[in-house]
Design a protein around this motif. Structure first.
Motif, PDB file in Angstrom:
ATOM      1  N   LEU A   1      10.083  10.737   9.825  1.00  0.00           N
ATOM      2  CA  LEU A   1       9.576   9.852   8.778  1.00  0.00           C
ATOM      3  C   LEU A   1       8.054   9.896   8.728  1.00  0.00           C
ATOM      4  CD1 LEU A   1       9.924   7.706   6.626  1.00  0.00           C
ATOM      5  CD2 LEU A   1      10.215   5.991   8.429  1.00  0.00           C
ATOM      6  N   LEU A   2       7.402   9.880   9.884  1.00  0.00           N
ATOM      7  CA  LEU A   2       5.940   9.947   9.921  1.00  0.00           C
ATOM      8  C   LEU A   2       5.444  11.261   9.336  1.00  0.00           C
ATOM      9  CD1 LEU A   2       3.711   7.988  11.195  1.00  0.00           C
ATOM     10  CD2 LEU A   2       3.468   9.766  12.930  1.00  0.00           C
ATOM     11  N   ARG A   3       6.092  12.356   9.682  1.00  0.00           N
ATOM     12  CA  ARG A   3       5.686  13.668   9.167  1.00  0.00           C
ATOM     13  C   ARG A   3       5.923  13.777   7.656  1.00  0.00           C
ATOM     14  NH1 ARG A   3       4.771  17.892  12.388  1.00  0.00           N
ATOM     15  NH2 ARG A   3       5.811  19.332  10.957  1.00  0.00           N
ATOM     16  N   ALA A   4       6.948  13.100   7.165  1.00  0.00           N
ATOM     17  CA  ALA A   4       7.185  13.096   5.716  1.00  0.00           C
ATOM     18  C   ALA A   4       6.077  12.337   4.998  1.00  0.00           C
ATOM     19  CB  ALA A   4       8.545  12.478   5.409  1.00  0.00           C
ATOM     20  N   ILE A   5       5.633  11.227   5.585  1.00  0.00           N
ATOM     21  CA  ILE A   5       4.534  10.456   4.998  1.00  0.00           C
ATOM     22  C   ILE A   5       3.251  11.288   4.990  1.00  0.00           C
ATOM     23  CG2 ILE A   5       3.077   8.404   5.245  1.00  0.00           C
ATOM     24  CD1 ILE A   5       5.514   7.032   6.587  1.00  0.00           C
ATOM     25  N   ALA A   6       3.026  12.027   6.090  1.00  0.00           N
ATOM     26  CA  ALA A   6       1.800  12.833   6.212  1.00  0.00           C
ATOM     27  C   ALA A   6       1.819  14.051   5.303  1.00  0.00           C
ATOM     28  CB  ALA A   6       1.620  13.269   7.664  1.00  0.00           C
ATOM     29  N   GLY A   7       3.023  14.517   4.934  1.00  0.00           N
ATOM     30  CA  GLY A   7       3.126  15.695   4.089  1.00  0.00           C
ATOM     31  C   GLY A   7       3.510  16.945   4.833  1.00  0.00           C
ATOM     32  N   PHE A   8       3.886  16.817   6.117  1.00  0.00           N
ATOM     33  CA  PHE A   8       4.287  17.973   6.915  1.00  0.00           C
ATOM     34  C   PHE A   8       5.781  18.261   6.797  1.00  0.00           C
ATOM     35  CE2 PHE A   8       0.635  16.315   9.606  1.00  0.00           C
ATOM     36  CZ  PHE A   8      -0.286  17.156   9.018  1.00  0.00           C
ATOM     37  N   GLU A   9       6.538  17.343   6.232  1.00  0.00           N
ATOM     38  CA  GLU A   9       7.955  17.549   5.947  1.00  0.00           C
ATOM     39  C   GLU A   9       8.202  17.159   4.486  1.00  0.00           C
ATOM     40  OE1 GLU A   9      10.274  18.802   7.777  1.00  0.00           O
ATOM     41  OE2 GLU A   9       9.526  18.681   9.844  1.00  0.00           O
ATOM     42  N   THR A  10       9.017  17.936   3.798  1.00  0.00           N
ATOM     43  CA  THR A  10       9.378  17.606   2.421  1.00  0.00           C
ATOM     44  C   THR A  10      10.771  17.010   2.418  1.00  0.00           C
ATOM     45  OG1 THR A  10       8.046  19.435   1.558  1.00  0.00           O
ATOM     46  CG2 THR A  10       9.692  18.470   0.085  1.00  0.00           C
ATOM     47  N   PRO A  11      10.907  15.733   2.093  1.00  0.00           N
ATOM     48  CA  PRO A  11      12.223  15.084   2.139  1.00  0.00           C
ATOM     49  C   PRO A  11      13.174  15.702   1.123  1.00  0.00           C
ATOM     50  CG  PRO A  11      10.633  13.656   1.064  1.00  0.00           C
ATOM     51  CD  PRO A  11       9.851  14.799   1.636  1.00  0.00           C
ATOM     52  N   SER A  12      14.459  15.652   1.437  1.00  0.00           N
ATOM     53  CA  SER A  12      15.462  16.198   0.526  1.00  0.00           C
ATOM     54  C   SER A  12      15.778  15.238  -0.611  1.00  0.00           C
ATOM     55  CB  SER A  12      16.737  16.541   1.306  1.00  0.00           C
ATOM     56  OG  SER A  12      17.175  15.439   2.075  1.00  0.00           O
ATOM     57  N   ALA A  13      15.422  13.962  -0.430  1.00  0.00           N
ATOM     58  CA  ALA A  13      15.631  12.966  -1.493  1.00  0.00           C
ATOM     59  C   ALA A  13      14.682  11.805  -1.261  1.00  0.00           C
ATOM     60  CB  ALA A  13      17.085  12.468  -1.497  1.00  0.00           C
TER      61      ALA A  13
ATOM     62  N   LEU B   1       0.846  -1.183   0.000  1.00  0.00           N
ATOM     63  CA  LEU B   1       0.000   0.000   0.000  1.00  0.00           C
ATOM     64  C   LEU B   1       0.889   1.244   0.000  1.00  0.00           C
ATOM     65  CD1 LEU B   1      -2.763   1.459   0.385  1.00  0.00           C
ATOM     66  CD2 LEU B   1      -2.284   1.362   2.843  1.00  0.00           C
ATOM     67  N   LEU B   2       1.872   1.245   0.899  1.00  0.00           N
ATOM     68  CA  LEU B   2       2.801   2.367   1.024  1.00  0.00           C
ATOM     69  C   LEU B   2       4.197   1.890   0.664  1.00  0.00           C
ATOM     70  CD1 LEU B   2       3.160   5.353   2.021  1.00  0.00           C
ATOM     71  CD2 LEU B   2       3.774   4.374   4.248  1.00  0.00           C
ATOM     72  N   ASP B   3       4.839   2.629  -0.232  1.00  0.00           N
ATOM     73  CA  ASP B   3       6.175   2.259  -0.692  1.00  0.00           C
ATOM     74  C   ASP B   3       7.090   3.480  -0.532  1.00  0.00           C
ATOM     75  OD1 ASP B   3       8.156   0.681  -1.680  1.00  0.00           O
ATOM     76  OD2 ASP B   3       7.497   0.745  -3.764  1.00  0.00           O
ATOM     77  N   ILE B   4       8.053   3.372   0.358  1.00  0.00           N
ATOM     78  CA  ILE B   4       8.995   4.455   0.619  1.00  0.00           C
ATOM     79  C   ILE B   4      10.331   4.072   0.005  1.00  0.00           C
ATOM     80  CG2 ILE B   4      10.221   5.734   2.420  1.00  0.00           C
ATOM     81  CD1 ILE B   4       7.763   5.230   4.215  1.00  0.00           C
ATOM     82  N   ARG B   5      10.860   4.939  -0.844  1.00  0.00           N
ATOM     83  CA  ARG B   5      12.054   4.612  -1.616  1.00  0.00           C
ATOM     84  C   ARG B   5      13.150   5.659  -1.407  1.00  0.00           C
ATOM     85  NH1 ARG B   5       9.047   3.288  -7.435  1.00  0.00           N
ATOM     86  NH2 ARG B   5       7.712   1.565  -6.676  1.00  0.00           N
ATOM     87  N   GLY B   6      14.230   5.242  -0.791  1.00  0.00           N
ATOM     88  CA  GLY B   6      15.424   6.076  -0.667  1.00  0.00           C
ATOM     89  C   GLY B   6      15.193   7.422  -0.015  1.00  0.00           C
ATOM     90  N   LEU B   7      14.375   7.457   1.036  1.00  0.00           N
ATOM     91  CA  LEU B   7      14.003   8.732   1.655  1.00  0.00           C
ATOM     92  C   LEU B   7      15.125   9.248   2.553  1.00  0.00           C
ATOM     93  CD1 LEU B   7      11.230  10.108   1.221  1.00  0.00           C
ATOM     94  CD2 LEU B   7      10.693   9.522   3.579  1.00  0.00           C
ATOM     95  N   SER B   8      15.515  10.490   2.327  1.00  0.00           N
ATOM     96  CA  SER B   8      16.524  11.156   3.149  1.00  0.00           C
ATOM     97  C   SER B   8      16.031  12.553   3.485  1.00  0.00           C
ATOM     98  CB  SER B   8      17.870  11.244   2.421  1.00  0.00           C
ATOM     99  OG  SER B   8      18.410   9.960   2.180  1.00  0.00           O
ATOM    100  N   HIS B   9      16.452  13.042   4.656  1.00  0.00           N
ATOM    101  CA  HIS B   9      16.064  14.387   5.058  1.00  0.00           C
ATOM    102  C   HIS B   9      17.062  14.902   6.090  1.00  0.00           C
ATOM    103  CE1 HIS B   9      13.470  17.828   5.278  1.00  0.00           C
ATOM    104  NE2 HIS B   9      13.287  17.689   6.587  1.00  0.00           N
ATOM    105  N   SER B  10      17.365  16.180   6.009  1.00  0.00           N
ATOM    106  CA  SER B  10      18.325  16.789   6.927  1.00  0.00           C
ATOM    107  C   SER B  10      17.769  18.084   7.474  1.00  0.00           C
ATOM    108  CB  SER B  10      19.658  17.067   6.225  1.00  0.00           C
ATOM    109  OG  SER B  10      20.258  15.867   5.780  1.00  0.00           O
ATOM    110  N   TYR B  11      18.171  18.389   8.705  1.00  0.00           N
ATOM    111  CA  TYR B  11      17.918  19.696   9.313  1.00  0.00           C
ATOM    112  C   TYR B  11      19.277  20.371   9.443  1.00  0.00           C
ATOM    113  CZ  TYR B  11      13.404  17.641  10.549  1.00  0.00           C
ATOM    114  OH  TYR B  11      12.171  17.036  10.504  1.00  0.00           O
TER     115      TYR B  11
END
Length: 360
Positions: free
Chosen positions: A52-64, A10-20
């Motif tokens: 990661l949860l916030r990225a899935i929800a759309g509250f964070e935009t991953p850098s990759a 249902l949910l497929d997360i691929r190569g997700l990265s994020h930095s502050y």
């Protein structure tokens, strides 16, 4: 690390990265979550699970990387356009509204017909067992009841995916245990995918079908609860999940050798000379009188009702070895004892020399 389910996810997360800034919160996360699965993101504070949860929800935009739901790429979609709902730790119920009005709020905002709203609100009240409380305000409810209302408000819109951020942390221990069972029951009844973030291993292990253990922005291990406990793949997971005796040493043929104890038999695939850790769960360690693979002195005995936890100090080891025995009196403090263990259940993992996992 990449782990996929056996069916189309249902949910497929691929190569997700994020930095502050210069801090990497997520490091190349890839995982798949199946339809109707109860999935947990588990780890200590700062491990990346909430990001990661916030990225899935759309509250964070991953850098990759990318986030796909039913094959649709959601990565660039704003939160309000995603068929995903999120239940926050605070519950965020409207205090001036009744239980029924709180549950109906999202449907009314979406313009759903009144008859359909009444039907769906009534259905949700039955599921959460609060039909008689429909006209009460949140202030008149217990913590567990407010948690159910918040869950019903999230579920009534029938999202494809429900995200839960530390949903039980505000509850006391007894109510939390009850709600763990309730969440699992509700998830089965509504037939929806749940992804829960928690730092509480008991919570994750009791509710989830699979658990991803995160550490420093990366997945250490993804498995079902039994696999995480019985077959940890890293020293971090062995130390973080449940209680474990960790004995550091060097891999040799047929086992591990340590300066303090000598040779300890175990099955492993590590090369001779590798720095490793022997993982022994307390229930797999037995007191054998004065002989055994390990010898030490009893420093504490805790009777827990039906079983006792005995701590044995072993010369040269930084921490006592714990063993669980099903008896009230098995050894006295100061008594010299021998310890043996179930070799088949012993696990050997690599020891990278990192700091132990912090307590949850």
């Amino acid at each position: 690390m990449s782990t996929t389910t056996t069916t189309a996810p249902l949910l497929d997360i691929r190569g997700l990265s994020h930095s502050y800034g210069e801090v990497a919160a997520l490091k190349d996360i890839s995982l798949s979550i199946a339809d109707n699965e109860f999935f947990a993101l588990l780890g200590p504070s700062g491990c990346g699970k909430t990001t990661l949860l916030r990225a899935i929800a759309g509250f964070e935009t991953p850098s990759a990387g990318s986030i796909l739901l039913d094959g649709q790429d959601l990565t660039s979609l704003p939160a309000h356009r995603r068929p995903i709902n999120m239940m926050f730790q605070s519950y965020a119920l409207f205090p001036h509204m009744t239980v029924g009005q709180n549950i109906a709020y999202g449907l009314e905002a979406d313009g759903v017909e009144k008859a359909e709203i009444r039907r769906r609100v009534g259905e949700m009240l039955d599921i959460i067992g609060l039909s008689e409380f429909e006209r009460r305000r949140p202030a008149k409810l217990s913590g567990g009841q407010r948690q159910r209302v918040a869950l019903a408000r999230a579920l009534v819109k029938r999202p494809r995916l429900l995200l839960l951020d530390e949903p039980l942390s505000a509850l006391d221990r007894k109510v939390r245990a009850e709600m763990q069972l309730e969440l699992k029951r509700m998830q089965h009844e509504v037939g929806m995918t749940f992804v829960v973030v928690t730092h509480d291993q008991e919570e994750a292990m009791s509710m989830a079908d699979r658990v991803a253990v995160l550490n420093r922005g990366a997945i250490e291990q993804l498995d079902n609860p039994v696999g995480l406990y019985s077959s940890p793949s890293t020293r971090f997971v062995a130390n973080f999940i449940g209680s474990a005796n960790l004995i550091d040493g060097t891999a040799v043929a047929g086992g591990v050798t340590t300066p303090a104890i000598g040779f300890l038999p175990a099955t492993h695939n590590h090369a001779p000379g590798d720095q490793v850790t022997l993982v022994l769960r307390p229930e797999d360690v037995r007191i054998t009188g004065t002989d055994g693979a390990i010898e030490g002195t009893v420093v504490d005995t805790f009777f827990l009702g039906g079983s006792s936890t005995v701590s044995v100090a072993v010369p040269g080891l930084p921490r006592p070895i714990s063993c669980t025995v099903h008896a009230a009196h098995v050894a006295e403090r100061g008594e010299r004892v021998g310890l043996s263990y179930d070799r088949i259940r012993a696990v050997v993992v690599a020891n990278p020399g990192t700091v132990d996992a912090p307590a949850a």
